[in-house]
Design a protein around this motif. Structure first.
Motif, mmCIF file in Angstrom:
data_model
loop_
_atom_site.group_PDB
_atom_site.id
_atom_site.type_symbol
_atom_site.label_atom_id
_atom_site.label_comp_id
_atom_site.label_asym_id
_atom_site.label_seq_id
_atom_site.Cartn_x
_atom_site.Cartn_y
_atom_site.Cartn_z
ATOM 1 N N ASP A 46 -51.294 -9.242 45.276
ATOM 2 C CA ASP A 46 -50.761 -10.365 46.055
ATOM 3 C C ASP A 46 -49.717 -11.177 45.290
ATOM 4 O O ASP A 46 -49.464 -12.335 45.600
ATOM 5 C CB ASP A 46 -51.886 -11.315 46.514
ATOM 6 N N VAL A 47 -49.122 -10.568 44.299
ATOM 7 C CA VAL A 47 -48.008 -11.219 43.597
ATOM 8 C C VAL A 47 -46.745 -10.491 44.017
ATOM 9 O O VAL A 47 -46.468 -9.384 43.560
ATOM 10 C CB VAL A 47 -48.189 -11.168 42.071
ATOM 11 N N MET A 48 -45.991 -11.056 44.935
ATOM 12 C CA MET A 48 -44.831 -10.379 45.502
ATOM 13 C C MET A 48 -43.625 -10.534 44.586
ATOM 14 O O MET A 48 -43.250 -11.641 44.196
ATOM 15 C CB MET A 48 -44.510 -10.969 46.883
ATOM 16 N N LEU A 49 -43.047 -9.406 44.228
ATOM 17 C CA LEU A 49 -41.848 -9.396 43.398
ATOM 18 C C LEU A 49 -40.753 -8.629 44.127
ATOM 19 O O LEU A 49 -41.015 -7.724 44.931
ATOM 20 C CB LEU A 49 -42.139 -8.758 42.041
ATOM 21 N N GLN A 50 -39.502 -8.986 43.834
ATOM 22 C CA GLN A 50 -38.388 -8.394 44.553
ATOM 23 C C GLN A 50 -38.047 -6.987 44.077
ATOM 24 O O GLN A 50 -37.528 -6.191 44.838
ATOM 25 C CB GLN A 50 -37.157 -9.299 44.417
ATOM 26 N N SER A 51 -38.307 -6.678 42.846
ATOM 27 C CA SER A 51 -37.928 -5.372 42.302
ATOM 28 C C SER A 51 -39.172 -4.583 41.923
ATOM 29 O O SER A 51 -40.267 -5.113 41.824
ATOM 30 C CB SER A 51 -37.039 -5.550 41.062
ATOM 31 N N SER A 52 -38.965 -3.266 41.722
ATOM 32 C CA SER A 52 -40.066 -2.393 41.323
ATOM 33 C C SER A 52 -39.948 -2.019 39.847
ATOM 34 O O SER A 52 -40.350 -0.943 39.447
ATOM 35 C CB SER A 52 -40.064 -1.121 42.182
ATOM 36 N N GLY A 53 -39.365 -2.896 39.062
ATOM 37 C CA GLY A 53 -39.193 -2.641 37.649
ATOM 38 C C GLY A 53 -40.468 -2.875 36.861
ATOM 39 O O GLY A 53 -41.545 -3.107 37.417
ATOM 40 N N TRP A 54 -40.343 -2.830 35.555
ATOM 41 C CA TRP A 54 -41.484 -2.983 34.657
ATOM 42 C C TRP A 54 -41.353 -4.293 33.884
ATOM 43 O O TRP A 54 -40.256 -4.659 33.455
ATOM 44 C CB TRP A 54 -41.558 -1.807 33.681
ATOM 45 N N THR A 55 -42.481 -4.965 33.694
ATOM 46 C CA THR A 55 -42.502 -6.216 32.941
ATOM 47 C C THR A 55 -43.607 -6.162 31.893
ATOM 48 O O THR A 55 -44.565 -5.398 32.015
ATOM 49 C CB THR A 55 -42.758 -7.420 33.872
ATOM 50 N N CYS A 56 -43.460 -6.999 30.881
ATOM 51 C CA CYS A 56 -44.449 -7.055 29.803
ATOM 52 C C CYS A 56 -45.654 -7.863 30.265
ATOM 53 O O CYS A 56 -45.531 -9.014 30.696
ATOM 54 C CB CYS A 56 -43.831 -7.678 28.553
ATOM 55 N N HIS A 57 -46.824 -7.239 30.186
ATOM 56 C CA HIS A 57 -48.062 -7.881 30.615
ATOM 57 C C HIS A 57 -48.791 -8.543 29.452
ATOM 58 O O HIS A 57 -49.395 -9.607 29.614
ATOM 59 C CB HIS A 57 -48.972 -6.839 31.269
ATOM 60 N N ALA A 58 -48.748 -7.939 28.263
ATOM 61 C CA ALA A 58 -49.488 -8.493 27.128
ATOM 62 C C ALA A 58 -48.867 -7.987 25.833
ATOM 63 O O ALA A 58 -48.218 -6.935 25.788
ATOM 64 C CB ALA A 58 -50.964 -8.096 27.194
ATOM 65 N N VAL A 59 -49.092 -8.751 24.773
ATOM 66 C CA VAL A 59 -48.640 -8.395 23.420
ATOM 67 C C VAL A 59 -49.830 -8.519 22.487
ATOM 68 O O VAL A 59 -50.585 -9.504 22.562
ATOM 69 C CB VAL A 59 -47.493 -9.311 22.937
ATOM 70 N N GLY A 60 -50.004 -7.518 21.636
ATOM 71 C CA GLY A 60 -51.112 -7.560 20.683
ATOM 72 C C GLY A 60 -50.684 -7.115 19.304
ATOM 73 O O GLY A 60 -49.664 -6.435 19.143
ATOM 74 N N SER A 61 -51.458 -7.513 18.313
ATOM 75 C CA SER A 61 -51.189 -7.093 16.928
ATOM 76 C C SER A 61 -52.492 -7.148 16.148
ATOM 77 O O SER A 61 -53.481 -7.737 16.598
ATOM 78 C CB SER A 61 -50.137 -7.992 16.275
ATOM 79 N N TYR A 62 -52.452 -6.529 14.981
ATOM 80 C CA TYR A 62 -53.646 -6.547 14.149
ATOM 81 C C TYR A 62 -53.219 -6.731 12.694
ATOM 82 O O TYR A 62 -52.655 -5.827 12.067
ATOM 83 C CB TYR A 62 -54.438 -5.244 14.288
ATOM 84 N N LYS A 63 -53.424 -7.940 12.185
ATOM 85 C CA LYS A 63 -53.172 -8.284 10.782
ATOM 86 C C LYS A 63 -51.766 -7.919 10.330
ATOM 87 O O LYS A 63 -51.543 -7.540 9.180
ATOM 88 C CB LYS A 63 -54.210 -7.607 9.883
ATOM 89 N N LYS A 64 -50.826 -7.998 11.254
ATOM 90 C CA LYS A 64 -49.407 -7.743 10.975
ATOM 91 C C LYS A 64 -49.144 -6.352 10.418
ATOM 92 O O LYS A 64 -48.127 -6.105 9.771
ATOM 93 C CB LYS A 64 -48.858 -8.795 10.003
#
Length: 811
Positions: free
Chosen positions: A517-535
């Protein structure tokens, strides 16, 4: 049982040959000759029987227009045999075994009009001699009596350092070879016997000559050199060959002034030099009427020279270095072989490309710093297709069942020409599980440290023909850090990319967000999350079979994440060297990892216990896991140590790798196959499509799955890994795996020499980072909780501390 399916062979290793009616093209493809229709460019049949690569195919010309339907040919091979075929059936009619590898062959009297009592061939042989207990290879040009099936003793035309290809004139009167800066030409006598001596001349040049061609009518020969020049000698052999044919020019030249361009005392009237090519000339051929000369090289441009005037026209944009030009009996048709494993059928004289016979693309050359970025191969398991990066910034989709190119995707729009410096490198190619989404990673190389750029691209396909369209471009997705891996969610439009910069990102297609139910105009890709572990650098990533867990390798540490909530779930262990590959084993609880470095390792981890189950010290090039089974295969490189090679035995001679089939619960391999050219190889389990393999099923039983192995040269084989018959035919005999009980740990130590003993206590001690201290009880609890030493180490340190205290009290 499914018979082995082989493919991915080179179509351009040797010159092809047209049939007499020009309706078929005979192409040397490894140990076979594949026959293609010139109207459809599809394979119709093949000649099978040679046991080594075929180097020459010669179609017996028709003696009259009525005999054009006759389909006979000679073939020569590195297996040391010459074979005579009826390729209309196809049927083998005769085999001549000279027991020496044949690099090239010509048969002069097939081109003449006179009948001969004996049929002779001239062959370029690869001769091996033993000098000072070492084997040395060289080349010889010898004579073979095809009628009596034997080499002619004492008849060696030339000795060369390496086997050289032989070129023959269209009339069969002259044959020649190039040796460095010399062109040697022999005159074939009108009537030949075994002991007759062929007259010879030698023409000289200042540069290394690479190719030559004879004029079809006049005594003219052209040669190309390593700098791109073309030399044309007219009236060659006037002094040496005139006693047989009479004078060509009407007089014999008497001094050097009458021989412009001719060096020293070479036997020729004149020598003309043309220069257009920027690098070595690979292709030279005269037109059937002798009015034009065709030349080609690394630029990928076919140049047509008018012989009388030197004027030229071009067939540009072929897109790959040219290797060979072949004329057909039909003057309106010819073919050009290219280095990208394609043969183009040309309409003459317009040079229009009518059809193309497309083989699998060869592995592309990369700058040295990018050679460790994987093989650039991705498999579509459901459609049995493979995606391969190519030299011209494309990705080729190739059908493994049909051995046929399907399509190409231009990854980056660049006007690439063969021979240009590499400015962009496609480092990674990844496909979703259903093959509908592709991701590519390209790196624009920095010039003098300025201008580097990394792009992550997502592509979408709505059809089975793999016509991908670009969906999203992400510039610098991990700042300026290189991307180490891209993996797709098994059921959703979700992907993860990991980087050496110390983070990973989860990408979501906007179609997934619209479902929530989140309407977006394009069918592209977006960043959902960023993770790391102790650099730490993130070196590998993989989703579980249901997509609920994301495994991420932070150098030597394996971490488990919830991809939706981006929450760290667990840290399950550490390897000896950085991990380069992670993969969940089907729907089981096991995770398999491959590490590279000074101590390469194959390790299997269990999710229920969050610990290592078993491991081997192996350099694993590729891993593939069965979708619904708890089995996986690993492609391991054989060690180069002489001690290990001695223990391997004769079954691995000439082979540098081994494919191991494991059940994840058991360290003993279920089956083992030896492999050639394993460096850069790839593996995949393919879903079985009955309609695609029905011609290869011998007993009517469908296999559970097919295993695809593709070597570093992109040659591949498909087979049933669970078939006992195939095991017996292809695996190492069990006697080579049996070792004394006291030496054997898991049953195949003899393959790799002595492996470290599999002792949990010792392995854990090696993996735990620790610093020597005079008071270990004060530092033993320092550091992160997940890095605490095992109980065995804690207990021993604790007891030592008590003993020290007790001793101090007594004093």
């Amino acid at each position: 049982m499914v018979n082995m399916i082989r493919g991915g062979r080179s179509y351009v290793s040797s010159p092809p040959a047209f049939s007499n009616d020009a309706k078929r093209l005979l192409v040397c493809t490894a140990n076979t000759v594949s026959i293609f229709s010139t109207s459809t460019a599809l394979q119709t049949s093949s000649l099978e029987g040679h046991t080594a690569p075929v180097t020459t195919v010669i179609v017996v010309p028709a003696s009259s227009p009525a005999s054009n339907i006759l389909c006979y040919c000679w073939t020569a091979s590195l297996d040391g045999t010459i074979r005579y075929w009826d390729f209309s059936v196809p049927e083998l009619l005769k085999t001549i075994n000279i027991k020496i590898p044949i690099y090239s062959m010509v048969i002069p009297y097939l081109l003449g009009n006179e009948k001969q009592p004996y049929l002779f061939a001239y062959v370029s042989l690869k001769v091996t001699r033993e000098i000072d207990s070492k084997k040395h290879n060289s080349g010889q040009i010898c004579k073979c009596n095809l009628t009596e099936s034997r080499l002619v003793g004492g008849m060696t035309l030339a000795e060369t350092k390496v086997p050289e290809p032989i070129t023959i004139s269209s009339s069969g009167k002259y044959l020649g070879i190039t040796k460095h800066q010399r062109l040697s030409i022999w005159k074939v006598p009108d009537t030949e016997t075994e002991r007759i001596t062929l007259k010879k001349i030698t023409l000289h040049h200042t540069k290394r000559m690479t190719v030559h061609a004879f004029h079809p009518i006049q005594r003219i020969v052209a040669a190309g050199d390593s700098t791109g020049r073309i030399l044309i000698w007219r009236g060659f052999g006037d002094k040496t060959f005139t006693s047989d044919e009479g004078l060509v020019s009407g007089k014999i030249p008497s001094n050097d002034e009458e021989k412009p361009g001719v060096r020293d005392n070479d036997d020729a009237d004149s020598c003309t030099t043309w220069h257009w090519h920027s690098s070595e000339v690979n292709v030279l051929f005269f037109s059937s009427d002798g009015a034009y000369l065709y030349s080609g090289g690394k630029e990928g441009v076919l140049v047509v020279w008018q012989l009388d005037t030197g004027k030229k026209k071009f067939l540009p944009r072929i897109g790959s270095p040219l290797l060979c030009y072949t004329v057909s009996p039909d003057t309106s048709l010819s073919s050009i072989s290219c280095a990208d494993n394609q043969i183009h059928l040309l309409k003459m004289p317009s040079l229009e490309i009518l059809k193309s016979i497309s083989g699998i693309k060869f592995s592309c050359s990369l700058p040295e710093e990018y050679e460790s970025f994987g093989s650039g191969v991705a498999f579509d398991h459901s459609s049995a297709l493979v995606a391969l990066r190519t030299d011209n910034y494309c990705v080729q989709f190739y059908s493994l069942f049909d051995d046929l190119g399907i399509s190409e995707v231009q990854v980056c729009e660049r006007n690439h020409q063969p021979g240009d410096d590499v400015t962009v490198v496609v480092t990674l190619v990844a496909l979703s599980q259903d093959g509908s989404i592709m991701s590519t990673v390209e790196v624009k190389l920095a010039e003098e440290g300025i201008g580097g750029l990394i792009c992550l691209k997502f592509w979408a396909s709505e059809s089975q023909n793999k016509k991908f369209t670009l969906s999203t471009i992400i510039y610098e997705p991990h700042r300026d850090a290189r991307i180490s891996a891209v993996a797709f969610h098994p059921t959703r439009r979700v992907a993860v990319s990991s980087s050496y910069g110390g983070d990973f990102k989860v990408w979501v297609c906007n179609d997934e967000l619209e479902q929530k139910d989140v309407m977006l105009q394009s069918s592209g890709w977006t960043c959902h999350a960023v993770g790391s572990y102790k650099k730490k650098a993130i070196t590998a990533a993989a989703f579980s079979a249901d997509g609920s867990i994301l495994a991420v390798a932070a150098e030597t540490v394996i971490t488990l994440w919830d991809p939706d909530k981006n929450v760290l779930l667990a840290v399950i262990g550490e390897t000896l060297t950085p991990i380069v590959t992670l993969s969940f084993v089907g729907k089981s609880e096991f995770l398999v990892a491959a590490s590279w470095g000074s101590k390469p390792q194959l390790s299997v981890w269990t999710m229920s216990k969050l610990s290592v189950s078993w491991s081997y010290m192996l350099h694993v090039e590729a891993i593939a896991c069965a979708a619904d089974l708890s089995s996986f295969v690993a492609l391991a490189l054989l060690p180069e140590l002489s001690k290990c090679q001695e223990s391997i035995g004769t079954n691995f001679q000439g082979k540098d790798g081994v494919i191991l089939l494991f059940n994840a619960t058991d360290p003993v391999p279920v089956a083992t196959w030896s492999a050639r050219k394993a460096k850069g190889g790839a593996l995949a389990f393919l879903q079985v499509n009955p309609s695609s393999i029905e011609d290869n099923i011998s007993d009517g039983k469908l296999p559970q799955a097919l295993l695809a192995y593709m070597n570093g040269d992109h040659e591949y084989v498909l087979f049933d890994p669970y078939c006992e018959e195939i095991h017996e035919l292809n695996v190492i005999p069990q006697k080579d795996l049996v070792v004394p009980e006291e030496r054997r740990q898991f049953g195949y130590a003899s393959i790799y020499g002595e492996l470290p003993e599999f002792e949990l206590k010792r392995n854990q001690t090696l993996w735990v980072p620790s610093v020597p201290s005079e008071k270990p009880w004060e530092t033993i609890f320092s550091g992160s909780s997940h890095n605490l030493p095992p109980l065995t180490k804690l207990c021993s340190a604790f007891l030592e501390s008590l003993l020290e205290k007790r001793t101090a009290a007594v004093e």
